[in-house]
Design a protein around this motif. Structure first.
Motif, short mmCIF file in Angstrom:
data_model
loop_
_atom_site.label_atom_id
_atom_site.label_comp_id
_atom_site.label_asym_id
_atom_site.label_seq_id
_atom_site.Cartn_x
_atom_site.Cartn_y
_atom_site.Cartn_z
N LEU A 41 0.82 -1.21 0.00
CA LEU A 41 0.00 0.00 0.00
C LEU A 41 0.86 1.26 0.00
O LEU A 41 0.52 2.25 -0.64
CB LEU A 41 -0.94 0.01 1.21
CG LEU A 41 -2.07 -1.01 1.16
CD1 LEU A 41 -2.75 -1.12 2.51
CD2 LEU A 41 -3.07 -0.64 0.08
N MET A 42 1.97 1.23 0.71
CA MET A 42 2.83 2.41 0.79
C MET A 42 3.65 2.63 -0.47
O MET A 42 3.93 3.76 -0.84
CB MET A 42 3.76 2.30 2.00
CG MET A 42 3.04 2.43 3.32
SD MET A 42 4.13 2.29 4.73
CE MET A 42 5.01 3.85 4.60
N SER A 43 4.03 1.55 -1.13
CA SER A 43 4.91 1.68 -2.29
C SER A 43 4.17 2.14 -3.53
O SER A 43 4.77 2.69 -4.45
CB SER A 43 5.60 0.36 -2.58
OG SER A 43 4.68 -0.61 -3.01
N TYR A 44 2.87 1.90 -3.59
CA TYR A 44 2.03 2.29 -4.72
C TYR A 44 2.68 1.89 -6.04
O TYR A 44 2.86 2.68 -6.94
CB TYR A 44 1.74 3.79 -4.68
CG TYR A 44 0.52 4.18 -5.49
CD1 TYR A 44 -0.74 3.79 -5.09
CD2 TYR A 44 0.65 4.91 -6.65
CE1 TYR A 44 -1.86 4.14 -5.82
CE2 TYR A 44 -0.46 5.26 -7.40
CZ TYR A 44 -1.71 4.87 -6.99
OH TYR A 44 -2.81 5.20 -7.72
N GLY A 45 3.10 0.62 -6.10
CA GLY A 45 3.64 0.06 -7.34
C GLY A 45 5.14 0.14 -7.48
O GLY A 45 5.70 -0.42 -8.41
N GLU A 46 5.82 0.81 -6.56
CA GLU A 46 7.28 0.88 -6.63
C GLU A 46 7.87 -0.39 -6.01
O GLU A 46 7.36 -0.87 -4.99
CB GLU A 46 7.79 2.12 -5.88
CG GLU A 46 7.33 3.42 -6.48
CD GLU A 46 7.87 3.66 -7.88
OE1 GLU A 46 9.03 3.32 -8.15
OE2 GLU A 46 7.11 4.18 -8.71
N PRO A 47 8.95 -0.91 -6.57
CA PRO A 47 9.51 -2.17 -6.07
C PRO A 47 10.34 -2.04 -4.79
O PRO A 47 10.65 -3.03 -4.16
CB PRO A 47 10.39 -2.64 -7.23
CG PRO A 47 10.78 -1.39 -7.94
CD PRO A 47 9.61 -0.46 -7.79
N THR A 48 10.69 -0.83 -4.38
CA THR A 48 11.57 -0.63 -3.24
C THR A 48 10.82 -0.84 -1.92
O THR A 48 9.78 -0.22 -1.70
CB THR A 48 12.15 0.79 -3.26
OG1 THR A 48 12.72 1.04 -4.52
CG2 THR A 48 13.20 0.97 -2.18
N PRO A 49 11.35 -1.69 -1.03
CA PRO A 49 10.72 -1.88 0.28
C PRO A 49 10.71 -0.56 1.06
O PRO A 49 11.65 0.22 0.98
CB PRO A 49 11.58 -2.91 0.98
CG PRO A 49 12.43 -3.52 -0.07
CD PRO A 49 12.52 -2.53 -1.19
N THR A 50 9.68 -0.34 1.83
CA THR A 50 9.56 0.91 2.56
C THR A 50 9.69 0.75 4.07
O THR A 50 9.88 1.72 4.77
CB THR A 50 8.21 1.58 2.26
OG1 THR A 50 7.18 0.65 2.58
CG2 THR A 50 8.11 1.99 0.81
#
Length: 69
Positions: free
Chosen positions: A16-25
């Motif tokens: 949900l936080m990455s909104y499609g970005e592959p980088t872990p948050t």
């Protein structure tokens, strides 16, 4: 709550936080500091924000549709 359930909740939070970005948050080691209520609260907040964002995007896109008379 078991570690596996925490991992699954954390994974959903990251999605949900990455909104499609592959980088872990979120650092997975933080799991030991979060209880089920905290994780559930984070998930609920992120879900509401995502729903709002989706609705905002729909409204934004609607302005580009042809209006039929």
């Amino acid at each position: 709550m078991g570690d596996e359930k925490k991992r699954k909740m954390l994974q959903r939070i990251e999605e949900l936080m990455s909104y499609g970005e592959p980088t872990p948050t979120i650092e997975p080691s933080l799991l030991k500091y979060l209880d089920e209520a905290a994780l559930r609260g984070i998930l609920e907040t992120l879900e509401r924000r995502r729903e709002k964002l989706i609705e905002d995007e729909k409204e934004w896109l609607a302005q580009f549709r042809k209006e039929e008379s």
